[in-house]
Write a protein that holds these residues in place. Structure first.
Motif, PDB file in Angstrom:
ATOM      1  N   HIS A 264      57.675   2.090  58.688  1.00  0.00           N
ATOM      2  CA  HIS A 264      58.634   3.327  58.429  1.00  0.00           C
ATOM      3  C   HIS A 264      57.934   4.620  58.446  1.00  0.00           C
ATOM      4  O   HIS A 264      57.065   5.118  57.448  1.00  0.00           O
ATOM      5  CB  HIS A 264      59.548   3.164  57.225  1.00  0.00           C
ATOM      6  CG  HIS A 264      60.134   1.762  57.047  1.00  0.00           C
ATOM      7  ND1 HIS A 264      61.301   1.502  57.645  1.00  0.00           N
ATOM      8  CD2 HIS A 264      59.725   0.490  56.569  1.00  0.00           C
ATOM      9  CE1 HIS A 264      61.526   0.046  57.492  1.00  0.00           C
ATOM     10  NE2 HIS A 264      60.636  -0.513  57.012  1.00  0.00           N
ATOM     11  N   GLY A 265      58.285   5.532  59.359  1.00  0.00           N
ATOM     12  CA  GLY A 265      57.597   6.693  59.519  1.00  0.00           C
ATOM     13  C   GLY A 265      58.270   7.887  59.148  1.00  0.00           C
ATOM     14  O   GLY A 265      58.776   8.786  59.874  1.00  0.00           O
ATOM     15  N   HIS A 266      58.960   7.924  57.791  1.00  0.00           N
ATOM     16  CA  HIS A 266      59.867   8.948  57.281  1.00  0.00           C
ATOM     17  C   HIS A 266      59.001  10.141  56.865  1.00  0.00           C
ATOM     18  O   HIS A 266      57.783  10.089  56.548  1.00  0.00           O
ATOM     19  CB  HIS A 266      60.413   8.289  55.932  1.00  0.00           C
ATOM     20  CG  HIS A 266      61.228   7.249  56.378  1.00  0.00           C
ATOM     21  ND1 HIS A 266      62.169   6.648  55.080  1.00  0.00           N
ATOM     22  CD2 HIS A 266      61.372   6.407  57.275  1.00  0.00           C
ATOM     23  CE1 HIS A 266      63.012   5.860  55.600  1.00  0.00           C
ATOM     24  NE2 HIS A 266      62.530   5.581  57.144  1.00  0.00           N
ATOM     25  N   PRO A 267      59.688  11.466  56.840  1.00  0.00           N
ATOM     26  CA  PRO A 267      59.075  12.430  56.525  1.00  0.00           C
ATOM     27  C   PRO A 267      58.311  12.410  55.207  1.00  0.00           C
ATOM     28  O   PRO A 267      57.231  13.086  54.914  1.00  0.00           O
ATOM     29  CB  PRO A 267      60.281  13.548  56.668  1.00  0.00           C
ATOM     30  CG  PRO A 267      61.270  12.944  57.511  1.00  0.00           C
ATOM     31  CD  PRO A 267      61.047  11.480  57.288  1.00  0.00           C
ATOM     32  N   THR A 268      58.994  11.950  54.199  1.00  0.00           N
ATOM     33  CA  THR A 268      58.418  11.972  53.026  1.00  0.00           C
ATOM     34  C   THR A 268      58.480  10.421  52.206  1.00  0.00           C
ATOM     35  O   THR A 268      59.055   9.439  52.869  1.00  0.00           O
ATOM     36  CB  THR A 268      59.280  12.698  51.902  1.00  0.00           C
ATOM     37  OG1 THR A 268      60.439  12.059  51.660  1.00  0.00           O
ATOM     38  CG2 THR A 268      59.579  14.091  52.529  1.00  0.00           C
TER      39      THR A 268
ATOM     40  N   GLY B 147      54.563  11.721  55.334  1.00  0.00           N
ATOM     41  CA  GLY B 147      54.017  12.885  55.306  1.00  0.00           C
ATOM     42  C   GLY B 147      53.630  13.725  56.732  1.00  0.00           C
ATOM     43  O   GLY B 147      52.591  14.540  56.770  1.00  0.00           O
ATOM     44  N   SER B 148      54.127  13.370  57.695  1.00  0.00           N
ATOM     45  CA  SER B 148      54.077  14.145  58.953  1.00  0.00           C
ATOM     46  C   SER B 148      55.248  15.135  59.317  1.00  0.00           C
ATOM     47  O   SER B 148      56.393  14.500  59.192  1.00  0.00           O
ATOM     48  CB  SER B 148      53.871  13.145  59.980  1.00  0.00           C
ATOM     49  OG  SER B 148      53.757  13.919  61.204  1.00  0.00           O
ATOM     50  N   CYS B 149      54.984  16.186  59.353  1.00  0.00           N
ATOM     51  CA  CYS B 149      55.973  17.288  59.808  1.00  0.00           C
ATOM     52  C   CYS B 149      56.098  17.099  61.567  1.00  0.00           C
ATOM     53  O   CYS B 149      55.225  17.607  62.109  1.00  0.00           O
ATOM     54  CB  CYS B 149      55.810  18.588  59.601  1.00  0.00           C
ATOM     55  SG  CYS B 149      57.030  19.771  60.058  1.00  0.00           S
ATOM     56  N   ARG B 150      56.999  16.062  62.000  1.00  0.00           N
ATOM     57  CA  ARG B 150      56.903  16.129  63.433  1.00  0.00           C
ATOM     58  C   ARG B 150      57.674  17.010  64.292  1.00  0.00           C
ATOM     59  O   ARG B 150      58.587  17.574  63.887  1.00  0.00           O
ATOM     60  CB  ARG B 150      57.541  14.566  63.498  1.00  0.00           C
ATOM     61  CG  ARG B 150      56.936  13.288  62.627  1.00  0.00           C
ATOM     62  CD  ARG B 150      57.391  12.031  63.138  1.00  0.00           C
ATOM     63  NE  ARG B 150      56.805  11.100  62.201  1.00  0.00           N
ATOM     64  CZ  ARG B 150      55.669  10.087  62.588  1.00  0.00           C
ATOM     65  NH1 ARG B 150      55.101  10.275  63.832  1.00  0.00           N
ATOM     66  NH2 ARG B 150      55.138   9.479  61.766  1.00  0.00           N
TER      67      ARG B 150
ATOM     68  N   GLN C 224      52.064  18.210  52.583  1.00  0.00           N
ATOM     69  CA  GLN C 224      51.817  17.812  51.028  1.00  0.00           C
ATOM     70  C   GLN C 224      52.678  16.553  50.863  1.00  0.00           C
ATOM     71  O   GLN C 224      54.143  16.921  51.170  1.00  0.00           O
ATOM     72  CB  GLN C 224      52.009  18.973  50.346  1.00  0.00           C
ATOM     73  CG  GLN C 224      51.524  18.731  48.861  1.00  0.00           C
ATOM     74  CD  GLN C 224      51.761  20.011  47.737  1.00  0.00           C
ATOM     75  OE1 GLN C 224      51.749  20.925  48.537  1.00  0.00           O
ATOM     76  NE2 GLN C 224      51.925  19.538  46.586  1.00  0.00           N
ATOM     77  N   THR C 225      52.582  15.568  50.440  1.00  0.00           N
ATOM     78  CA  THR C 225      53.305  14.347  49.829  1.00  0.00           C
ATOM     79  C   THR C 225      53.200  14.135  48.544  1.00  0.00           C
ATOM     80  O   THR C 225      51.905  13.880  48.057  1.00  0.00           O
ATOM     81  CB  THR C 225      53.121  13.360  51.074  1.00  0.00           C
ATOM     82  OG1 THR C 225      52.967  13.799  52.278  1.00  0.00           O
ATOM     83  CG2 THR C 225      54.034  12.208  50.510  1.00  0.00           C
ATOM     84  N   ASP C 226      54.544  13.739  47.919  1.00  0.00           N
ATOM     85  CA  ASP C 226      54.476  13.222  46.532  1.00  0.00           C
ATOM     86  C   ASP C 226      54.723  11.646  46.769  1.00  0.00           C
ATOM     87  O   ASP C 226      55.387  11.533  47.420  1.00  0.00           O
ATOM     88  CB  ASP C 226      55.561  13.944  45.841  1.00  0.00           C
ATOM     89  CG  ASP C 226      55.819  12.893  44.335  1.00  0.00           C
ATOM     90  OD1 ASP C 226      55.171  13.112  43.336  1.00  0.00           O
ATOM     91  OD2 ASP C 226      56.849  12.506  44.515  1.00  0.00           O
TER      92      ASP C 226
END
Length: 475
Positions: free
Chosen positions: A255-259, A314-317, A338-340
């Protein structure tokens, strides 16, 4: 010219990446000698399964090594060289680019890769796979092209032959829920002994911000026979496809979610959110909430069917909007952010983090989170393990930082070894070799500082190179 391009060692030094301290270097050499020839477990990557299904010869050097590799062309693009000049396909199709000329441009600018992991991988490929020993530059570009191009036309360089030569025990590709998996079925029925499986990557039918979300939902319905625009039918479609993937050997979802955001809504609330998102009425906040809910739903399914849950946030695609419009996804414009994890993962971990039936592997592009968040989380929750240094940090220094910042809190056994996560098939042995050398160097320091016995370091070197990945991915 032929004599110049005999196999040699000038491109790759036998002690590369080992410590400068001679005592530590000797320890690292001994550790590495025990693991350098272990089979490769590649449990997550993006190679094309059609290569191994069809076993057709690879194309020319530019088509194989340059055009598909965003590690390479993002550096060249950043220096003002157009993707068209490098033969990188756009949404309009393949550019009318002479592959030899594209290769010359690459060779003339190869100096740009000094000190980068791409240079390590490429020199390894040139030297160890093709027997080239002269440095690549403008003066050797054509000779390189000719040697590689001639090799690629031989049976010894077909995909299956290279797979066997590279000593790959297992290779996982990544497919979406709407993929027919026909290439994998062909591989399985071919009689070839290579083990190629897949990972279930449902982003296109989960992320409402994905440009194909609505179309993918319809394709999802077609391939499963489920009503994917109803909440119950949508979940049933996921379960059905996961079973299809398991049938061809799949052991993980990805799962390549933004956060890393997760949610654990009640059934009625989740269904209402789904209806809103699918109707195209969701806000950006709704889309994020739905992605978070679906990570928890995927975990719930993993408890039932045993698939390992990989989270790659954590990738801004597609940061470069004009380039995305002209060339599409995966063109080197994805940027770490930046990722929490502490707050983001809490709903999922409170729901399933203590369940021994679930295995979660979390990756990060935010290195600041290693010691502060990820190592303490992985050191506590039974279901959670740390994926290796990933993407921009798949590098000698990135791997060292990973070990230095996670080992004291999470130890070695709450990590999962190494995976290469690449589209560049020929670089797989090089990437694993770098990881093995870096880990042996890290362990050598612990031995030299009397923090580990050497026999313990030998066990750890094998675990990091082979055993942990095999166990974590249930292989």
């Amino acid at each position: 010219m032929a004599d110049t391009f005999q196999k040699g060692t000038s491109l790759v030094h036998e002690d590369r990446l080992f410590p400068a301290n001679l005592d530590m270097r000797d320890i690292a050499r001994r550790l590495y000698s025990e693991v350098k020839d272990l089979p490769i477990i590649s449990p997550h990557g993006h190679t094309d399964p059609s290569w191994f299904a069809n076993n057709a010869p690879f194309g020319n050097p530019a088509e194989l090594l340059l055009a598909p590799d965003h590690y390479i062309y993002r550096m060249l693009y950043g220096q003002g060289i157009s993707l068209d000049a490098l033969g990188v396909p756009s949404k309009a199709g393949n550019p009318d680019t002479d592959p030899r000329e594209a290769w010359r441009i690459f060779a003339e600018n190869y100096y740009l890769f000094r000190g980068t992991p791409s240079r390590l991988w490429l020199d390894h490929v040139f030297n160890e796979v093709f027997g080239l020993s002269e440095p690549l530059d403008g003066s050797t570009a054509d000779a390189y092209y000719d040697v590689i191009n001639t090799a690629l036309q031989s049976d010894a360089y077909r995909p299956r032959a290279l797979f066997d030569r590279f000593n790959i025990e297992l290779l996982a590709t990544t497919e979406c829920p709407t993929d027919t998996l026909d290439h994998h079925k062909t591989i399985q029925s071919s009689g070839w002994g290579g083990r190629v499986i897949s990972a279930y990557r449902p982003d296109a039918v989960i992320d409402a911000d994905h440009e194909r979300f609505q179309a993918a939902l319809d394709e999802f319905a077609d391939i499963t026979g489920e009503e994917t625009r109803s909440w119950t039918g949508y979940l049933a479609a996921h379960r059905k496809r996961r079973e299809d993937f398991k049938a061809i050997g799949t052991t993980s979802s990805d799962h390549g979610h933004p956060t890393a955001f997760t949610a654990d809504l009640g059934a009625a609330e989740a269904e209402a959110l789904f209806d809103k998102v699918v109707a195209g009425k969701g806000t950006a906040k709704d889309h994020e909430l739905f992605r978070g809910q679906m990570l928890t739903e995927m975990a719930r399914m993993s408890v039932d069917d045993g698939l390992v849950l990989q989270i790659h946030p954590g990738s801004c695609r597609n940061h470069n909007g004009p380039l995305f419009q002209s060339h599409g996804r995966d063109k080197g414009a994805d940027i770490p952010m930046q990722t929490d994890y502490v707050h983001a993962l809490r709903p999922l971990l409170n729901a399933f983090g203590n369940d021994p039936r679930l295995s979660i592997i979390v990756f990060t592009l935010d290195e600041t989170s290693y010691s502060r968040e990820l190592a303490p989380l992985a050191g506590h929750y039974p279901a959670l393990k740390l994926g290796p240094a990933w993407w921009f940090h798949d590098s000698p220094e990135g791997m060292r930082r990973f070990r230095e910042q996670t080992t004291e809190t999470a130890g070695f056994y709450n990590t999962v070894g190494f995976n290469d996560d690449t589209r560049a098939f020929l670089s797989i042995p090089a990437r694993h070799d770098v990881a093995r050398r870096v880990d042996c160097s890290f362990l050598a320091r612990l031995v030299a500082e009397h923090r580990l016995r050497e026999d313990e370091a030998q066990e750890l070197a094998r675990a990091l190179a082979y055993d942990l990945a095999k166990a974590a991915y249930k292989l």
